[in-house]
Design an enzyme around this catalytic site. Structure first.
Site, PDB file in Angstrom:
ATOM      1  N   CYS A 258       0.836  -1.207   0.000  1.00  0.00           N
ATOM      2  CA  CYS A 258       0.000   0.000   0.000  1.00  0.00           C
ATOM      3  C   CYS A 258       0.869   1.254   0.000  1.00  0.00           C
ATOM      4  CB  CYS A 258      -0.891  -0.031   1.241  1.00  0.00           C
ATOM      5  SG  CYS A 258      -1.816   1.489   1.515  1.00  0.00           S
TER       6      CYS A 258
ATOM      7  N   CYS B 135       1.031   4.716   3.703  1.00  0.00           N
ATOM      8  CA  CYS B 135       1.951   5.083   4.788  1.00  0.00           C
ATOM      9  C   CYS B 135       3.376   4.907   4.291  1.00  0.00           C
ATOM     10  CB  CYS B 135       1.740   4.177   6.004  1.00  0.00           C
ATOM     11  SG  CYS B 135       0.129   4.396   6.780  1.00  0.00           S
TER      12      CYS B 135
ATOM     13  N   CYS C 250      -6.169  -2.062   7.499  1.00  0.00           N
ATOM     14  CA  CYS C 250      -5.589  -0.716   7.687  1.00  0.00           C
ATOM     15  C   CYS C 250      -5.669  -0.301   9.158  1.00  0.00           C
ATOM     16  CB  CYS C 250      -6.320   0.299   6.812  1.00  0.00           C
ATOM     17  SG  CYS C 250      -5.744   1.997   7.068  1.00  0.00           S
TER      18      CYS C 250
ATOM     19  N   ASP D 230      -5.406  29.954   8.018  1.00  0.00           N
ATOM     20  CA  ASP D 230      -5.213  28.507   7.808  1.00  0.00           C
ATOM     21  C   ASP D 230      -5.338  28.227   6.319  1.00  0.00           C
ATOM     22  OD1 ASP D 230      -5.063  25.770   7.987  1.00  0.00           O
ATOM     23  OD2 ASP D 230      -7.068  25.507   8.822  1.00  0.00           O
TER      24      ASP D 230
ATOM     25  N   CYS E 247      -0.276  23.624   6.552  1.00  0.00           N
ATOM     26  CA  CYS E 247      -0.067  22.218   6.197  1.00  0.00           C
ATOM     27  C   CYS E 247       1.125  22.094   5.252  1.00  0.00           C
ATOM     28  CB  CYS E 247      -1.326  21.635   5.557  1.00  0.00           C
ATOM     29  SG  CYS E 247      -1.872  22.536   4.109  1.00  0.00           S
TER      30      CYS E 247
HETATM   31  C1  SAM Z   1      -6.674  24.077   5.106  1.00  0.00           C
HETATM   32  S1  SAM Z   1      -8.344  24.464   4.786  1.00  0.00           S
HETATM   33  C2  SAM Z   1      -8.816  25.108   6.339  1.00  0.00           C
HETATM   34  C3  SAM Z   1     -10.264  25.274   6.611  1.00  0.00           C
HETATM   35  C4  SAM Z   1     -10.646  25.538   8.082  1.00  0.00           C
HETATM   36  N1  SAM Z   1      -9.804  26.545   8.691  1.00  0.00           N
HETATM   37  C5  SAM Z   1     -10.615  24.257   8.891  1.00  0.00           C
HETATM   38  O1  SAM Z   1      -9.706  24.080   9.707  1.00  0.00           O
HETATM   39  O2  SAM Z   1     -11.505  23.431   8.708  1.00  0.00           O
HETATM   40  C6  SAM Z   1      -8.191  25.844   3.732  1.00  0.00           C
HETATM   41  C7  SAM Z   1      -9.431  26.558   3.363  1.00  0.00           C
HETATM   42  O3  SAM Z   1      -9.092  27.627   2.486  1.00  0.00           O
HETATM   43  C8  SAM Z   1     -10.097  27.756   1.499  1.00  0.00           C
HETATM   44  N2  SAM Z   1      -9.460  28.443   0.361  1.00  0.00           N
HETATM   45  C9  SAM Z   1      -8.640  27.910  -0.577  1.00  0.00           C
HETATM   46  N3  SAM Z   1      -8.232  28.861  -1.434  1.00  0.00           N
HETATM   47  C10 SAM Z   1      -8.815  30.024  -1.030  1.00  0.00           C
HETATM   48  C11 SAM Z   1      -8.772  31.370  -1.506  1.00  0.00           C
HETATM   49  N4  SAM Z   1      -8.034  31.696  -2.581  1.00  0.00           N
HETATM   50  N5  SAM Z   1      -9.478  32.307  -0.841  1.00  0.00           N
HETATM   51  C12 SAM Z   1     -10.202  31.985   0.249  1.00  0.00           C
HETATM   52  N6  SAM Z   1     -10.288  30.729   0.745  1.00  0.00           N
HETATM   53  C13 SAM Z   1      -9.599  29.762   0.113  1.00  0.00           C
HETATM   54  C14 SAM Z   1     -10.563  26.338   1.240  1.00  0.00           C
HETATM   55  O4  SAM Z   1     -11.872  26.320   0.709  1.00  0.00           O
HETATM   56  C15 SAM Z   1     -10.473  25.720   2.635  1.00  0.00           C
HETATM   57  O5  SAM Z   1     -11.703  25.825   3.309  1.00  0.00           O
END
Ligand code: SAM
Length: 407
Positions: free
Chosen positions: A66, A69, A143, A338, A364
């Protein structure tokens, strides 16, 4: 060829110096001597000549086949230390020295989101994960990573492939554990027709799915496929972003809460469905900004139906093209961002130009985080705290939360 592993790459391959340059070695650890045939600069099936003291027996029966991981052959301590090192090194490459306060690793059997691949075969159906760097689908009934509730739906997915799969293409089944059971969002199957709809609706009923969608069309939704964020219950649109484990989410939310403590007005940027905004609204007014209007509609409904929260406003906005400007940012005591893997370059530029004093950055991707951190430090912020959260145990994926203060 025999080589010695110097370090791991960002995808957790061992990296060694070979006679003709750098060689990448699958499933090898720093300090090990390995032997194998290099094809295009990579040894895919090495024989370990001298094992590392950090090497352990991979516990999963599917580990070799797989591709899910990539670090099960390393001790927990090694994996946590390596993830913290990747973050430190990404920052060091931008001239930033920082210590990682702690690494919070989610336990086994806690992953509540996963995408399985399904296809028809000559003999029947096949549902599993892709093999390493390959289109081959490997069945993974043992898994160790996923929540048992997701594993229990494998028979339903096999049945769905039988009904709506083809031998040419693959169906991607995105599974999410919700408050009401498992939701399945399928993509890439046969085009919908009345007979398929009826058969899939029957399947959803028999396997007690909380929601089933097929290429975006809802087939069954007997119960609200909600998530609980603090005191609010939110029903995200099918297939929406959700933190990968409840434990990882709790670690991130806990760290963010501590880092914005005392702020009366907070902006939550890239807010999704309110993972941070809704818990933070227990103590502060929050403005949630996000690109996907449907996610914000879910957040807003969750807020309206919850008791005891302060005001949460929201705004659908593309933060890459139209970041919040300094005069907008200056309305807040703290900002939480985020962003997706690309980071938040444009938004951080505006934050740097604002008078904001407290920023919490959830990321991330250590590489884009380090780029954004450099811009913040150049604008007078100090990197105050740094916590690594590992919700993708045994993968090379790394998440972190950091607080920046400007005095
Ligand atoms: C890593 S996720 C985090 C979402 C939320 N903070 C959570 O923890 O559930 C990133 C978020 O950014 C949004 N996103 C991606 N590109 C974007 C953009 N150009 N402008 C605004 N939001 C965006 C995505 O839809 C997503 O919901």
């Amino acid at each position: 060829m025999i080589v010695s592993i110097d370090r791991l790459s960002l995808i957790a391959d061992g990296v060694a110096r070979g006679p003709e340059g750098t060689v990448h070695v699958a499933m090898a650890l720093p300090g090990e001597t390995v032997e194998g045939e290099a094809v295009d600069g990579r040894i895919a099936a090495p024989r370990i000549v001298t094992p590392s003291v950090d090497r352990v027996k991979p516990p999963c029966p599917h580990y070799r086949a797989c591709g899910g991981c990539v670090l099960q052959h390393a001790s927990d301590g090694f994996v946590a230390g390596w993830k913290a090192d990747v973050v430190r090194q990404a920052l060091a490459a931008r001239g930033i020295e920082a210590g990682v306060e702690r690494v919070e690793t989610s336990p086994l059997a806690t992953r509540r989101r996963a995408t399985f691949s399904g296809r028809r075969t000559k003999k029947g159906t096949l549902v599993g994960f892709h093999a390493r760097a390959s289109d081959t689908v490997v069945e993974v009934p043992g898994c160790l990573i996923l929540r048992p509730e997701l594993m229990a739906k494998l028979p339903a997915l096999n049945e769905a492939v039988g009904l709506g799969g083809s031998r040419k293409g693959e169906i991607a089944f995105a599974l999410t554990l919700t408050d009401a059971g498992v939701e399945v969002a399928a993509k890439g199957g046969k085009a919908m027709d009345p007979a398929l709809f009826e058969a899939l609706a029957d399947l959803a009923r028999r396997h007690d799915l909380a929601r089933l969608s097929w290429d975006g069309e809802t087939v069954a939704a007997p119960r609200p496929a909600s998530q609980t964020f603090g005191k609010a219950r939110v029903t995200p649109p099918p297939g929406s972003f959700l933190q990968a484990t409840a434990e990882g989410e709790a670690a991130l939310v806990g760290a963010v809460r501590e880092m914005v403590a005392g702020a009366g007005r907070i902006a939550d940027l890239f807010a999704g469905c309110g993972t941070f905004a809704l818990p933070l609204a227990e103590a502060a007014e929050v403005h949630a900004v996000e690109g996907e209007a449907a996610m914000l509609a879910a957040l807003d409904k969750g807020w309206r139906e919850a008791q005891g929260l302060k005001r949460v406003t929201h705004e659908a906005r593309d933060l890459f093209r139209r970041p919040l400007l300094p005069d907008e940012i200056d309305r807040y005591d703290a900002v939480v961002i985020d962003p997706p893997r690309a980071g938040a370059e444009a938004q951080v530029r505006e934050i740097a130009a604002s008078k904001l004093r407290r920023l919490v950055h959830v990321s991330c991707n250590p590489v884009t985080f380090a780029r954004d951190a450099r811009a913040l430090l150049d604008a007078g912020f100090a990197l105050e705290r740094l916590v690594v959260v590992d919700q993708f145990r045994w993968s090379a994926h790394i998440e972190l939360v950091a607080s920046f203060i400007r005095h």
